[in-house]
Design a protein around this motif. Structure first.
Motif, mmCIF file in Angstrom:
data_model
loop_
_atom_site.group_PDB
_atom_site.id
_atom_site.type_symbol
_atom_site.label_atom_id
_atom_site.label_comp_id
_atom_site.label_asym_id
_atom_site.label_seq_id
_atom_site.Cartn_x
_atom_site.Cartn_y
_atom_site.Cartn_z
ATOM 1 N N TRP A 30 0.832 -1.203 0.000
ATOM 2 C CA TRP A 30 0.000 0.000 0.000
ATOM 3 C C TRP A 30 0.871 1.261 0.000
ATOM 4 C CZ3 TRP A 30 -0.923 3.634 4.105
ATOM 5 C CH2 TRP A 30 -1.993 4.521 3.864
ATOM 6 N N ARG A 31 1.922 1.239 0.824
ATOM 7 C CA ARG A 31 2.834 2.391 0.861
ATOM 8 C C ARG A 31 3.502 2.585 -0.500
ATOM 9 N NH1 ARG A 31 4.396 -0.173 5.898
ATOM 10 N NH2 ARG A 31 3.470 0.923 7.661
ATOM 11 N N LEU A 32 3.959 1.499 -1.082
ATOM 12 C CA LEU A 32 4.580 1.589 -2.399
ATOM 13 C C LEU A 32 3.578 2.093 -3.427
ATOM 14 C CD1 LEU A 32 6.839 1.087 -4.452
ATOM 15 C CD2 LEU A 32 6.095 -1.308 -4.558
ATOM 16 N N THR A 33 2.350 1.622 -3.351
ATOM 17 C CA THR A 33 1.320 2.020 -4.301
ATOM 18 C C THR A 33 1.066 3.520 -4.252
ATOM 19 O OG1 THR A 33 0.274 -0.161 -4.175
ATOM 20 C CG2 THR A 33 -1.089 1.661 -4.958
ATOM 21 N N ASN A 34 1.106 4.100 -3.061
ATOM 22 C CA ASN A 34 0.933 5.550 -2.943
ATOM 23 C C ASN A 34 2.095 6.288 -3.605
ATOM 24 O OD1 ASN A 34 -1.498 5.353 -1.588
ATOM 25 N ND2 ASN A 34 -0.538 5.296 0.428
ATOM 26 N N GLU A 35 3.299 5.729 -3.522
ATOM 27 C CA GLU A 35 4.439 6.324 -4.221
ATOM 28 C C GLU A 35 4.260 6.199 -5.736
ATOM 29 O OE1 GLU A 35 8.145 4.722 -2.854
ATOM 30 O OE2 GLU A 35 7.472 4.694 -0.759
ATOM 31 N N GLN A 44 -6.636 4.127 -9.057
ATOM 32 C CA GLN A 44 -7.754 4.145 -8.125
ATOM 33 C C GLN A 44 -7.197 4.155 -6.705
ATOM 34 O OE1 GLN A 44 -10.556 1.001 -8.751
ATOM 35 N NE2 GLN A 44 -11.764 1.486 -6.927
ATOM 36 N N HIS A 45 -7.700 5.052 -5.852
ATOM 37 C CA HIS A 45 -7.165 5.191 -4.495
ATOM 38 C C HIS A 45 -7.915 4.296 -3.521
ATOM 39 C CE1 HIS A 45 -5.392 6.917 -0.936
ATOM 40 N NE2 HIS A 45 -6.598 7.097 -0.442
ATOM 41 N N TYR A 46 -7.162 3.672 -2.618
ATOM 42 C CA TYR A 46 -7.719 2.854 -1.549
ATOM 43 C C TYR A 46 -7.141 3.299 -0.214
ATOM 44 C CZ TYR A 46 -9.360 -0.713 -4.900
ATOM 45 O OH TYR A 46 -9.997 -1.393 -5.908
ATOM 46 N N GLU A 47 -7.987 3.413 0.794
ATOM 47 C CA GLU A 47 -7.478 3.515 2.153
ATOM 48 C C GLU A 47 -6.902 2.158 2.535
ATOM 49 O OE1 GLU A 47 -7.179 6.229 3.809
ATOM 50 O OE2 GLU A 47 -8.272 7.438 2.318
ATOM 51 N N LEU A 48 -6.026 2.138 3.541
ATOM 52 C CA LEU A 48 -5.318 0.903 3.892
ATOM 53 C C LEU A 48 -6.271 -0.248 4.183
ATOM 54 C CD1 LEU A 48 -2.809 -0.716 4.540
ATOM 55 C CD2 LEU A 48 -2.834 0.283 6.838
ATOM 56 N N GLU A 49 -7.311 -0.008 4.967
ATOM 57 C CA GLU A 49 -8.226 -1.089 5.341
ATOM 58 C C GLU A 49 -8.883 -1.709 4.108
ATOM 59 O OE1 GLU A 49 -12.227 -1.857 8.095
ATOM 60 O OE2 GLU A 49 -11.168 0.063 8.194
ATOM 61 N N LYS A 53 -8.499 -5.537 2.415
ATOM 62 C CA LYS A 53 -9.679 -6.357 2.115
ATOM 63 C C LYS A 53 -9.746 -6.737 0.640
ATOM 64 C CE LYS A 53 -12.840 -4.594 5.687
ATOM 65 N NZ LYS A 53 -14.090 -3.849 5.926
ATOM 66 N N SER A 54 -9.386 -5.793 -0.218
ATOM 67 C CA SER A 54 -9.557 -6.006 -1.657
ATOM 68 C C SER A 54 -8.478 -6.886 -2.269
ATOM 69 C CB SER A 54 -9.572 -4.651 -2.384
ATOM 70 O OG SER A 54 -10.647 -3.857 -1.946
ATOM 71 N N PHE A 55 -7.256 -6.831 -1.708
ATOM 72 C CA PHE A 55 -6.129 -7.434 -2.424
ATOM 73 C C PHE A 55 -5.407 -8.543 -1.669
ATOM 74 C CE2 PHE A 55 -6.289 -3.026 -4.277
ATOM 75 C CZ PHE A 55 -6.869 -3.433 -5.482
ATOM 76 N N ALA A 56 -5.941 -8.981 -0.539
ATOM 77 C CA ALA A 56 -5.331 -10.112 0.164
ATOM 78 C C ALA A 56 -5.310 -11.327 -0.759
ATOM 79 C CB ALA A 56 -6.110 -10.430 1.433
ATOM 80 N N GLY A 57 -4.162 -11.965 -0.830
ATOM 81 C CA GLY A 57 -4.023 -13.166 -1.647
ATOM 82 C C GLY A 57 -3.716 -12.928 -3.105
ATOM 83 N N LYS A 58 -3.596 -11.652 -3.509
ATOM 84 C CA LYS A 58 -3.362 -11.347 -4.927
ATOM 85 C C LYS A 58 -1.914 -10.920 -5.154
ATOM 86 C CE LYS A 58 -8.088 -10.071 -6.204
ATOM 87 N NZ LYS A 58 -8.728 -10.647 -5.015
ATOM 88 N N PRO A 59 -1.280 -11.375 -6.221
ATOM 89 C CA PRO A 59 0.078 -10.924 -6.548
ATOM 90 C C PRO A 59 0.086 -9.429 -6.864
ATOM 91 C CG PRO A 59 -0.542 -12.879 -7.839
ATOM 92 C CD PRO A 59 -1.791 -12.364 -7.179
ATOM 93 N N TYR A 60 1.231 -8.778 -6.610
ATOM 94 C CA TYR A 60 1.302 -7.332 -6.820
ATOM 95 C C TYR A 60 1.109 -6.960 -8.280
ATOM 96 C CZ TYR A 60 2.517 -2.489 -5.920
ATOM 97 O OH TYR A 60 2.474 -1.120 -5.797
ATOM 98 N N ARG A 61 1.527 -7.816 -9.192
ATOM 99 C CA ARG A 61 1.307 -7.555 -10.622
ATOM 100 C C ARG A 61 -0.190 -7.422 -10.901
ATOM 101 N NH1 ARG A 61 4.631 -8.161 -14.859
ATOM 102 N NH2 ARG A 61 6.139 -9.173 -13.462
ATOM 103 N N LYS A 65 -2.575 -3.957 -11.978
ATOM 104 C CA LYS A 65 -3.478 -3.926 -13.129
ATOM 105 C C LYS A 65 -4.903 -3.599 -12.702
ATOM 106 C CE LYS A 65 -0.583 -6.643 -16.160
ATOM 107 N NZ LYS A 65 -0.435 -7.753 -17.101
ATOM 108 N N LYS A 66 -5.246 -3.905 -11.454
ATOM 109 C CA LYS A 66 -6.556 -3.498 -10.932
ATOM 110 C C LYS A 66 -6.570 -2.004 -10.633
ATOM 111 C CE LYS A 66 -8.671 -7.578 -10.461
ATOM 112 N NZ LYS A 66 -9.962 -7.928 -11.105
ATOM 113 N N LEU A 67 -5.444 -1.498 -10.153
ATOM 114 C CA LEU A 67 -5.351 -0.074 -9.828
ATOM 115 C C LEU A 67 -5.312 0.792 -11.079
ATOM 116 C CD1 LEU A 67 -2.682 -0.247 -6.983
ATOM 117 C CD2 LEU A 67 -5.121 0.192 -6.705
ATOM 118 N N TYR A 68 -4.721 0.238 -12.133
ATOM 119 C CA TYR A 68 -4.610 0.940 -13.411
ATOM 120 C C TYR A 68 -5.278 0.082 -14.483
ATOM 121 C CZ TYR A 68 -0.988 3.915 -11.288
ATOM 122 O OH TYR A 68 -0.295 4.792 -10.502
#
Length: 247
Positions: A30-35, A44-49, A53-61, A65-68
């Motif tokens: 999440w910190r990296l994503t804000n950078e 798309q912006h997400y608060e930490l919580e 909830k949205s990305f547990a279990g998902k690879p960062y790649r 792609k969900k964020l962009y």
């Protein structure tokens, strides 16, 4: 370890199941994503919580792609590769010192080992990340390298859950039958992977700290909808389920 006394083979997911690593890794991501959002506006912006909830279990790649959604134009493959590598490096740095076993897991693993069950770890994470977590969580003695399978490193080409490849690979390496295997998963993508592989018994786990008390009922329902046959909140409950699972 006793010679195997049971027909069942227990296949554990890692992040959020055996090791309580999801919140640690997702906070770092999440910190990296804000950078990243400052370098590449439009995410798309997400608060930490909500991010957890949205990305547990998902690879960062996949997260990127969900964020962009228009990632092919906002982020090229070189950018994505660089950011995935950076996320991995930062996550491992934190997990090396912060990762802990989920509650009750060492006791359950001791029971399985002493009672002659065959078991293994089946994860999306890289072998380097798994090693860092297992060492920090004091679980390396339970999982020698031949019992650790990584969708990132153990396959000819990385094919993460919800694809079934890593489960099928693990079952083949263990010389087991998929119908004799029990998968323990905390995420929808993990359950779907086990379903697609034809795993005989799939048990959802909602005891990790990345799942809040208020969220556990809805997460359990979601895991069952994805294909989990039963859901447990305490890892210790797995022992009773294994003793009554038909083979």
């Amino acid at each position: 370890m006793k010679p195997f006394q049971h027909d069942l083979v227990v296949l554990f997911d890692h992040d959020g199941t055996v090791v309580d690593s999801e919140t640690i890794a997702l906070k770092s991501a999440w910190r990296l994503t804000n950078e990243v959002a400052r370098e590449f506006p439009g995410a798309q912006h997400y608060e930490l919580e909500d991010f957890v909830k949205s990305f547990a279990g998902k690879p960062y790649r996949e997260i990127l792609k969900k964020l962009y959604p228009d990632s092919l134009t906002s982020l090229n493959e070189h950018d994505i590769d660089r950011l995935v590598a950076e996320e991995e490096k930062r996550a491992i740095e934190r997990l090396t010192v912060q990762a802990k076993a989920t509650s009750g897991t060492p006791q359950v693993l001791s029971y399985l080992r002493d009672d002659g069950f065959e078991y293994a770890l089946v994860s999306n994470s890289s072998l380097q990340r798994l090693s860092a977590c297992l060492t920090s969580a004091a679980l390396t003695d339970y999982f020698p390298s031949k019992q650790v399978f990584s969708a990132h490193d153990s396959l000819p080409v990385p094919r993460p859950k919800p694809l079934p490849d890593i489960y099928l690979h693990a079952v083949k390496c263990l010389d087991a039958e998929v119908s004799d295997c029990v998968a323990i998963e905390d995420s929808i993508s993990g359950v779907r992977s086990a379903v697609a592989a034809g795993i005989g018994q799939i048990i959802g786990y909602v005891g990790g700290t990345h799942i809040s008390e208020d969220e556990r009922k809805s997460r359990a329902d979601a895991l069952e909808s994805a294909g989990a046959h039963q859901v447990i909140e305490r890892m210790h409950d797995l022992i009773g389920l294994l003793s009554t699972t038909p083979v």
